[in-house]
Enzyme design. Structure first.
Site, PDB file in Angstrom:
ATOM      1  N   ASP A  63       6.149 -12.180  -9.154  1.00  0.00           N
ATOM      2  CA  ASP A  63       5.664 -11.049  -8.365  1.00  0.00           C
ATOM      3  C   ASP A  63       4.197 -11.334  -8.042  1.00  0.00           C
ATOM      4  O   ASP A  63       3.593 -12.256  -8.615  1.00  0.00           O
ATOM      5  CB  ASP A  63       5.815  -9.768  -9.183  1.00  0.00           C
ATOM      6  CG  ASP A  63       5.171  -8.563  -8.528  1.00  0.00           C
ATOM      7  OD1 ASP A  63       5.464  -8.310  -7.354  1.00  0.00           O
ATOM      8  OD2 ASP A  63       4.366  -7.892  -9.191  1.00  0.00           O
ATOM      9  N   ASP A 115       1.390  -8.486  -6.702  1.00  0.00           N
ATOM     10  CA  ASP A 115       0.447  -7.409  -7.002  1.00  0.00           C
ATOM     11  C   ASP A 115       0.586  -6.925  -8.439  1.00  0.00           C
ATOM     12  O   ASP A 115       1.664  -6.500  -8.863  1.00  0.00           O
ATOM     13  CB  ASP A 115       0.660  -6.243  -6.040  1.00  0.00           C
ATOM     14  CG  ASP A 115       0.263  -6.599  -4.618  1.00  0.00           C
ATOM     15  OD1 ASP A 115      -0.758  -7.282  -4.456  1.00  0.00           O
ATOM     16  OD2 ASP A 115       0.974  -6.208  -3.679  1.00  0.00           O
ATOM     17  N   GLU A 175      -3.999  -3.877  -7.194  1.00  0.00           N
ATOM     18  CA  GLU A 175      -3.644  -2.530  -6.747  1.00  0.00           C
ATOM     19  C   GLU A 175      -4.838  -1.583  -6.698  1.00  0.00           C
ATOM     20  O   GLU A 175      -5.182  -1.040  -5.649  1.00  0.00           O
ATOM     21  CB  GLU A 175      -2.544  -1.949  -7.652  1.00  0.00           C
ATOM     22  CG  GLU A 175      -1.226  -2.710  -7.589  1.00  0.00           C
ATOM     23  CD  GLU A 175      -0.498  -2.571  -6.260  1.00  0.00           C
ATOM     24  OE1 GLU A 175      -1.080  -2.048  -5.297  1.00  0.00           O
ATOM     25  OE2 GLU A 175       0.660  -2.994  -6.188  1.00  0.00           O
ATOM     26  N   GLY A 194       6.238  -0.742  -1.452  1.00  0.00           N
ATOM     27  CA  GLY A 194       5.959  -0.991  -0.045  1.00  0.00           C
ATOM     28  C   GLY A 194       4.894  -0.066   0.502  1.00  0.00           C
ATOM     29  O   GLY A 194       4.928   1.148   0.277  1.00  0.00           O
ATOM     30  N   LYS A 235       4.018   0.821   3.706  1.00  0.00           N
ATOM     31  CA  LYS A 235       4.429   1.788   4.746  1.00  0.00           C
ATOM     32  C   LYS A 235       5.243   2.911   4.119  1.00  0.00           C
ATOM     33  O   LYS A 235       5.095   4.087   4.474  1.00  0.00           O
ATOM     34  CB  LYS A 235       5.227   1.059   5.835  1.00  0.00           C
ATOM     35  CG  LYS A 235       4.383   0.084   6.649  1.00  0.00           C
ATOM     36  CD  LYS A 235       5.146  -0.500   7.818  1.00  0.00           C
ATOM     37  CE  LYS A 235       6.221  -1.474   7.389  1.00  0.00           C
ATOM     38  NZ  LYS A 235       5.651  -2.719   6.812  1.00  0.00           N
ATOM     39  N   GLU A 236       6.091   2.537   3.160  1.00  0.00           N
ATOM     40  CA  GLU A 236       6.894   3.540   2.463  1.00  0.00           C
ATOM     41  C   GLU A 236       5.999   4.478   1.647  1.00  0.00           C
ATOM     42  O   GLU A 236       6.265   5.673   1.523  1.00  0.00           O
ATOM     43  CB  GLU A 236       7.907   2.842   1.547  1.00  0.00           C
ATOM     44  CG  GLU A 236       8.987   2.064   2.295  1.00  0.00           C
ATOM     45  CD  GLU A 236       8.533   0.681   2.752  1.00  0.00           C
ATOM     46  OE1 GLU A 236       9.360  -0.039   3.342  1.00  0.00           O
ATOM     47  OE2 GLU A 236       7.351   0.312   2.525  1.00  0.00           O
ATOM     48  N   HIS A 270      -0.851   0.545   8.426  1.00  0.00           N
ATOM     49  CA  HIS A 270      -0.611  -0.499   7.430  1.00  0.00           C
ATOM     50  C   HIS A 270      -1.205  -1.828   7.884  1.00  0.00           C
ATOM     51  O   HIS A 270      -1.743  -2.600   7.072  1.00  0.00           O
ATOM     52  CB  HIS A 270       0.887  -0.647   7.167  1.00  0.00           C
ATOM     53  CG  HIS A 270       1.206  -1.505   5.996  1.00  0.00           C
ATOM     54  ND1 HIS A 270       1.596  -2.817   6.121  1.00  0.00           N
ATOM     55  CD2 HIS A 270       1.167  -1.247   4.657  1.00  0.00           C
ATOM     56  CE1 HIS A 270       1.804  -3.329   4.926  1.00  0.00           C
ATOM     57  NE2 HIS A 270       1.547  -2.404   4.028  1.00  0.00           N
ATOM     58  N   LYS A 293      -4.859  -1.658   7.260  1.00  0.00           N
ATOM     59  CA  LYS A 293      -5.067  -1.802   5.811  1.00  0.00           C
ATOM     60  C   LYS A 293      -4.989  -3.257   5.396  1.00  0.00           C
ATOM     61  O   LYS A 293      -5.793  -3.738   4.580  1.00  0.00           O
ATOM     62  CB  LYS A 293      -4.040  -0.961   5.066  1.00  0.00           C
ATOM     63  CG  LYS A 293      -4.014  -1.185   3.557  1.00  0.00           C
ATOM     64  CD  LYS A 293      -2.862  -2.086   3.185  1.00  0.00           C
ATOM     65  CE  LYS A 293      -2.908  -2.425   1.718  1.00  0.00           C
ATOM     66  NZ  LYS A 293      -1.843  -3.366   1.325  1.00  0.00           N
TER      67      LYS A 293
END
Length: 235
Positions: A10, A12, A19, A53, A55-56, A83, A86
């Site tokens: 993974d 992040d 984060e 996610g 956008k989610e 997004h 960002k």
């Protein structure tokens, strides 16, 4: 016991503490540039991380915390543009070198390469973010270390769905028992274990109190192991 052939990371929270001091800051910069009065505090962002996610996450925030917000006519485009902005701010943060790798990560990657293990990434983060992190925290050529970089919207469903891990396994032509996933969150653990992968979890301040009972190993950081590669090979 199958021979370990690959490590799947993974990004992040696993490779780096991105984060709190990366994505959260970049989201707030994007909101400000768009003239929005939204501000994601450290604690609020920890709650929003339950949604995979970016956008989610914006959509969830609006549904939960800003039900009075009137969506613009082209709402999907509005969210996508936010997004995208960002991501630009996040890339600028990476370029400053202010988001270092977590302890033990570089050593594990270098030793894995020396031992001939194959490397891959499975992340819900956008592809430019994953690549930018590798380039700025390791070296511009570090992207070539990874055989597969599966990121963002490359699969229909994000973690905790197993899609991203199943995609990586298919691309590498490997079976789950030949790989170990390295994650930092319960959502990531669920995704990896549903794909049949043994999973090592390195916790952080946002995730340390989550349920990791299905993990093969849980630790503060990869630096906690004297010989992490030897431990992973024997899981």
């Amino acid at each position: 016991m199958s021979e370990l052939k690959a490590l799947i990371f993974d990004v992040d929270g696993t490779l780096a503490e991105t984060e709190r001091d990366g994505h959260r800051v970049a989201f707030n910069q994007a909101f400000a540039e768009a003239g929005l009065d939204w501000n994601w505090s450290i604690s609020l962002y920890g709650e929003l991380l339950d949604v995979a996610g970016g956008k989610e996450r914006i959509r969830y925030f609006l549904d939960r915390d800003r039900p009075d917000f009137t969506p613009p006519p082209r709402f999907d485009e509005f969210v996508a543009n936010l997004h995208k902005t960002k991501t630009t701010f996040y890339q600028e943060l990476l370029a400053t070198g202010s988001i270092p790798l977590r302890p033990g990560v570089r050593e594990l990657l270098e030793n894995a390469k020396k031992e001939g293990l194959r490397l891959a990434i499975a992340t819900t983060s956008a592809l430019p973010n994953a690549i930018g992190l590798l380039e700025h925290t390791i070296a511009p050529y570090a992207v070539s270390w990874f055989e597969v970089i599966a990121a963002g919207d490359i699969v229909p469903h994000k973690k905790p769905a197993p899609d991203i891990y199943l995609y990586v396994l298919e691309q590498m032509g490997l079976q789950p028992q030949e790989c170990v996933a390295i994650e930092d969150s319960q959502q990531g653990l669920i995704a990896a274990t549903q794909a049949g992968l043994k999973t090592v979890v390195t916790v952080n301040d946002y995730t340390r109190h989550q349920d990791f009972s299905d993990a093969a190993l849980v630790m503060e950081s990869l630096a906690d192991l004297e010989q992490p590669l030897m431990v992973l090979k024997n899981l």
